[in-house]
Design an enzyme around this catalytic site. Structure first.
Site, PDB file in Angstrom:
ATOM      1  N   THR A 261      42.129-113.819  82.682  1.00  0.00           N
ATOM      2  CA  THR A 261      41.783-114.865  83.639  1.00  0.00           C
ATOM      3  C   THR A 261      40.830-115.876  83.013  1.00  0.00           C
ATOM      4  O   THR A 261      40.013-115.523  82.155  1.00  0.00           O
ATOM      5  CB  THR A 261      41.141-114.264  84.918  1.00  0.00           C
ATOM      6  OG1 THR A 261      40.262-115.230  85.494  1.00  0.00           O
ATOM      7  CG2 THR A 261      40.334-113.023  84.645  1.00  0.00           C
TER       8      THR A 261
ATOM      9  N   TYR B 209      35.281-107.598  88.645  1.00  0.00           N
ATOM     10  CA  TYR B 209      36.703-107.724  88.277  1.00  0.00           C
ATOM     11  C   TYR B 209      36.855-108.556  87.005  1.00  0.00           C
ATOM     12  O   TYR B 209      37.534-108.149  86.057  1.00  0.00           O
ATOM     13  CB  TYR B 209      37.492-108.363  89.438  1.00  0.00           C
ATOM     14  CG  TYR B 209      38.706-109.132  88.975  1.00  0.00           C
ATOM     15  CD1 TYR B 209      39.831-108.460  88.484  1.00  0.00           C
ATOM     16  CD2 TYR B 209      38.740-110.528  88.994  1.00  0.00           C
ATOM     17  CE1 TYR B 209      40.941-109.167  88.032  1.00  0.00           C
ATOM     18  CE2 TYR B 209      39.838-111.236  88.545  1.00  0.00           C
ATOM     19  CZ  TYR B 209      40.936-110.548  88.059  1.00  0.00           C
ATOM     20  OH  TYR B 209      42.029-111.248  87.607  1.00  0.00           O
TER      21      TYR B 209
ATOM     22  N   ASN C  18      46.551-120.990  98.441  1.00  0.00           N
ATOM     23  CA  ASN C  18      47.376-120.266  99.422  1.00  0.00           C
ATOM     24  C   ASN C  18      46.606-120.066 100.731  1.00  0.00           C
ATOM     25  O   ASN C  18      47.153-120.204 101.832  1.00  0.00           O
ATOM     26  CB  ASN C  18      47.817-118.910  98.851  1.00  0.00           C
ATOM     27  CG  ASN C  18      48.817-119.064  97.710  1.00  0.00           C
ATOM     28  OD1 ASN C  18      49.249-120.186  97.399  1.00  0.00           O
ATOM     29  ND2 ASN C  18      49.183-117.975  97.072  1.00  0.00           N
ATOM     30  N   ARG C  19      45.320-119.758 100.603  1.00  0.00           N
ATOM     31  CA  ARG C  19      44.484-119.547 101.795  1.00  0.00           C
ATOM     32  C   ARG C  19      44.349-120.833 102.606  1.00  0.00           C
ATOM     33  O   ARG C  19      44.509-120.852 103.822  1.00  0.00           O
ATOM     34  CB  ARG C  19      43.102-119.101 101.343  1.00  0.00           C
ATOM     35  CG  ARG C  19      42.732-117.742 101.845  1.00  0.00           C
ATOM     36  CD  ARG C  19      41.335-117.318 101.450  1.00  0.00           C
ATOM     37  NE  ARG C  19      40.999-117.490 100.060  1.00  0.00           N
ATOM     38  CZ  ARG C  19      39.817-117.935  99.627  1.00  0.00           C
ATOM     39  NH1 ARG C  19      38.880-118.294 100.465  1.00  0.00           N
ATOM     40  NH2 ARG C  19      39.587-118.014  98.331  1.00  0.00           N
TER      41      ARG C  19
ATOM     42  N   ARG D 289      29.490-116.000  97.329  1.00  0.00           N
ATOM     43  CA  ARG D 289      29.480-115.566  95.929  1.00  0.00           C
ATOM     44  C   ARG D 289      28.286-116.141  95.182  1.00  0.00           C
ATOM     45  O   ARG D 289      27.813-117.215  95.527  1.00  0.00           O
ATOM     46  CB  ARG D 289      30.740-116.066  95.203  1.00  0.00           C
ATOM     47  CG  ARG D 289      31.998-115.595  95.847  1.00  0.00           C
ATOM     48  CD  ARG D 289      33.199-116.169  95.147  1.00  0.00           C
ATOM     49  NE  ARG D 289      34.401-115.588  95.736  1.00  0.00           N
ATOM     50  CZ  ARG D 289      35.569-115.504  95.124  1.00  0.00           C
ATOM     51  NH1 ARG D 289      35.713-115.992  93.911  1.00  0.00           N
ATOM     52  NH2 ARG D 289      36.607-114.951  95.710  1.00  0.00           N
TER      53      ARG D 289
ATOM     54  N   GLU E 246      27.613-118.091  92.281  1.00  0.00           N
ATOM     55  CA  GLU E 246      28.296-118.943  91.297  1.00  0.00           C
ATOM     56  C   GLU E 246      27.705-120.348  91.371  1.00  0.00           C
ATOM     57  O   GLU E 246      27.114-120.727  92.386  1.00  0.00           O
ATOM     58  CB  GLU E 246      29.808-119.006  91.594  1.00  0.00           C
ATOM     59  CG  GLU E 246      30.127-119.633  92.958  1.00  0.00           C
ATOM     60  CD  GLU E 246      31.608-119.641  93.324  1.00  0.00           C
ATOM     61  OE1 GLU E 246      32.427-119.091  92.585  1.00  0.00           O
ATOM     62  OE2 GLU E 246      31.934-120.221  94.384  1.00  0.00           O
TER      63      GLU E 246
HETATM   64  N1  LIG Z   1      47.383-114.257  91.123  1.00  0.00           N
HETATM   65  C1  LIG Z   1      46.507-114.981  90.434  1.00  0.00           C
HETATM   66  O1  LIG Z   1      46.126-116.086  90.836  1.00  0.00           O
HETATM   67  C2  LIG Z   1      45.967-114.467  89.127  1.00  0.00           C
HETATM   68  C3  LIG Z   1      45.130-115.302  88.374  1.00  0.00           C
HETATM   69  C4  LIG Z   1      44.642-114.838  87.163  1.00  0.00           C
HETATM   70  C5  LIG Z   1      44.975-113.568  86.718  1.00  0.00           C
HETATM   71  N2  LIG Z   1      45.782-112.777  87.484  1.00  0.00           N
HETATM   72  C6  LIG Z   1      46.111-111.439  86.976  1.00  0.00           C
HETATM   73  O2  LIG Z   1      47.517-111.287  86.969  1.00  0.00           O
HETATM   74  C7  LIG Z   1      47.863-109.937  87.279  1.00  0.00           C
HETATM   75  C8  LIG Z   1      48.825-109.919  88.465  1.00  0.00           C
HETATM   76  O3  LIG Z   1      48.201-110.570  89.560  1.00  0.00           O
HETATM   77  P1  LIG Z   1      48.844-110.564  90.992  1.00  0.00           P
HETATM   78  O4  LIG Z   1      48.258-111.681  91.747  1.00  0.00           O
HETATM   79  O5  LIG Z   1      50.324-110.439  90.880  1.00  0.00           O
HETATM   80  O6  LIG Z   1      48.238-109.202  91.572  1.00  0.00           O
HETATM   81  P2  LIG Z   1      48.955-108.138  92.529  1.00  0.00           P
HETATM   82  O7  LIG Z   1      47.875-107.220  93.003  1.00  0.00           O
HETATM   83  O8  LIG Z   1      49.779-108.816  93.547  1.00  0.00           O
HETATM   84  O9  LIG Z   1      49.906-107.354  91.512  1.00  0.00           O
HETATM   85  C9  LIG Z   1      49.478-106.289  90.721  1.00  0.00           C
HETATM   86  C10 LIG Z   1      50.413-105.136  90.968  1.00  0.00           C
HETATM   87  O10 LIG Z   1      50.028-104.079  90.090  1.00  0.00           O
HETATM   88  C11 LIG Z   1      50.101-102.866  90.797  1.00  0.00           C
HETATM   89  N3  LIG Z   1      49.179-101.924  90.155  1.00  0.00           N
HETATM   90  C12 LIG Z   1      47.835-101.969  90.090  1.00  0.00           C
HETATM   91  N4  LIG Z   1      47.363-100.936  89.408  1.00  0.00           N
HETATM   92  C13 LIG Z   1      48.436-100.214  89.011  1.00  0.00           C
HETATM   93  C14 LIG Z   1      48.582 -99.018  88.261  1.00  0.00           C
HETATM   94  N5  LIG Z   1      47.542 -98.345  87.814  1.00  0.00           N
HETATM   95  N6  LIG Z   1      49.841 -98.555  88.046  1.00  0.00           N
HETATM   96  C15 LIG Z   1      50.943 -99.222  88.526  1.00  0.00           C
HETATM   97  N7  LIG Z   1      50.842-100.347  89.234  1.00  0.00           N
HETATM   98  C16 LIG Z   1      49.602-100.840  89.471  1.00  0.00           C
HETATM   99  C17 LIG Z   1      49.707-103.201  92.222  1.00  0.00           C
HETATM  100  O11 LIG Z   1      50.216-102.264  93.155  1.00  0.00           O
HETATM  101  C18 LIG Z   1      50.318-104.591  92.392  1.00  0.00           C
HETATM  102  O12 LIG Z   1      51.617-104.531  92.959  1.00  0.00           O
HETATM  103  C19 LIG Z   1      46.563-109.194  87.542  1.00  0.00           C
HETATM  104  O13 LIG Z   1      46.156-108.540  86.376  1.00  0.00           O
HETATM  105  C20 LIG Z   1      45.598-110.324  87.859  1.00  0.00           C
HETATM  106  O14 LIG Z   1      44.290-109.963  87.538  1.00  0.00           O
HETATM  107  C21 LIG Z   1      46.277-113.192  88.673  1.00  0.00           C
END
Ligand SMILES: NC(=O)c1ccc[n+]([C@@H]2O[C@H](COP(=O)([O-])OP(=O)(O)OC[C@H]3O[C@@H](n4cnc5c(N)ncnc54)[C@H](O)[C@@H]3O)[C@@H](O)[C@H]2O)c1
Length: 378
Positions: free
Chosen positions: A141, A178, A237-238, A323, A325
């Site tokens: 991130t 996080y 989205n929010r 937060r 920040e």
């Molecule tokens: N969505 C964003 O805006 C954003 C921005 C920056 C980084 N990220 C990173 O991208 C990745 C995906 O984000 P997202 O928004 O799709 O999150 P999300 O929570 O929707 O998807 C993550 C998925 O991983 C699964 N998961 C978590 N731990 C697990 C484990 N131990 N074993 C198997 N499955 C597991 C969860 O059930 C979930 O379905 C994350 O690492 C997040 O930190 C997301």
């Protein structure tokens, strides 16, 4: 090519399965439904009902998509999946992705550390044990860098010190537990790249918005899990959901916080471009995965203006920032690497916002305003 998508049930993981399967990859999607359980526990279910993975795979009707339910922190299970499918690429989304969740209490903090770091460690070991040539694509991130008063480079910086120079990971300073686990993930990956000659792409992604994963329209049962609550919902989205029900947009503090954002369609492109153009063995390649930057005020004002245009009555409310920040700061990240690989950005235009507002409007009856603020502070 065979891609293993870890976290396949999530907001980004599910569309990634569809995107790669639609482009000729064999896709193996893995998830342990952690997010569904956490959302139910905290009363934060997504706006649009999401069938389980097996059901979504049936609706998708693409034989090149296989699903496994299991935990990436369970090394026996993960190794089984690697040995069974021998992927060329593994995309690691399977983490606890929320800053507020990680700040809720000690147990959620401990879970976030354990889940995020052990999942990354297990993937590294499974790759080393089965096929060290496999390309690991890891979602990090932009929050790893924080908001320094200098320009943010793309992962690496050359530092001159007392007449000598060397190249280092760009300094990182997170603003939640996080985000701190994401820094630690990067450190783990960099250690093992140096030690075991692995090939890794670490994507420093900004907050993602949107519903569609490319310019095609899809069956609504294949929409990704769309969260709009304070814990799992990302800011655009929010705000879109708040705008639909005439709830004032909840800007934290002065609203001068600047971040880099991108459309879900561009997350798909970025991850795909990374997979198609792997780094060399022994390289930790870092891309800043954003397409434009905005202050929170700019986002709120855009959504207010576009909402008004289509007959909504959008107001903005500055609430006390939950937060810790900076609310006014310098922010100048570089993000050219993915553009050089061929990324064609979808910017946050009026049309993009109207597209989202139109979809969300259809689900207006599901919107529960008590989910907008959950009172998590740090
Ligand atoms: N969505 C964003 O805006 C954003 C921005 C920056 C980084 N990220 C990173 O991208 C990745 C995906 O984000 P997202 O928004 O799709 O999150 P999300 O929570 O929707 O998807 C993550 C998925 O991983 C699964 N998961 C978590 N731990 C697990 C484990 N131990 N074993 C198997 N499955 C597991 C969860 O059930 C979930 O379905 C994350 O690492 C997040 O930190 C997301």
């Amino acid at each position: 090519m065979r891609v293993l998508v870890l976290g396949a049930d999530g907001y980004l993981g599910w569309p990634t399965c569809l995107y790669f399967a639609g482009r000729g990859y064999d896709v193996i999607g893995v998830d342990n439904y952690f997010k569904r359980g956490a959302a139910a526990e905290l009363d934060c279910e997504p706006l649009i009902p999401v069938p389980n993975l097996a059901e979504r795979a049936r609706i998708f009707k693409n034989a090149s998509l296989k699903i496994h339910i299991g935990d990436v922190t369970d090394y026996g299970f993960l190794l089984f999946v690697f040995k069974e499918y021998m992927p060329d690429v593994v995309i690691h989304y399977a983490e606890q992705p929320s800053a507020p969740y990680s700040m809720l209490n000690r147990d959620k903090a401990a879970f976030t550390i354990q889940n995020n770091l052990i999942s990354t460690l297990n993937i590294i070991h499974a790759v080393k044990e089965t096929n060290p040539d496999c390309h690991i694509i890891k979602l990090g991130t932009m929050g790893e860098y924080g908001t320094p008063a200098i320009d943010i480079e793309e992962g690496w910086i050359e530092i001159g010190h007392k007449g000598r120079k060397d190249r280092f990971l760009f300094p990182r300073q997170a603003s939640s537990l996080y985000h701190t686990t994401k820094i630690q993930d990067t450190d783990l990956l960099w250690f093992y790249v140096r030690t075991w000659n692995l090939r890794v792409t670490d994507l420093m992604q900004g907050p993602v918005y949107g519903i569609y994963y490319d310019d095609q329209r899809i069956d609504e049962r294949l929409f990704p899990a769309f969260h709009y609550d304070e814990i799992f919902g990302t800011v655009v989205n929010r705000f879109i959901v708040q705008a639909i029900v005439n709830h004032p947009l909840t800007v934290y503090g002065e609203g001068g916080q600047t971040r880099g954002y991108l459309n879900l369609k561009d997350t798909m492109q970025c991850v795909y471009l990374a997979a198609e153009n792997p780094p060399a063995r022994g390289e930790l390649r870092v891309f800043n995965q954003i397409t434009e930057t905005f202050t929170v005020n700019e986002l709120a004002e855009k959504i207010q203006r576009v909402g008004d245009k289509i007959g909504l009555n959008v107001s903005i409310n500055h609430i006390k920032n939950p937060r810790k920040e900076k609310e006014k700061h310098y922010y100048n990240p570089k993000y050219t690497g993915l553009l050089e690989l061929g990324l064609k950005p979808h910017f946050l235009t009026d049309e993009a916002l109207i597209e989202m507002l139109d979809v969300i409007k259809k689900y207006q009856k599901n919107i529960q305003p008590h989910k907008f603020l959950k009172g998590i502070k740090w």
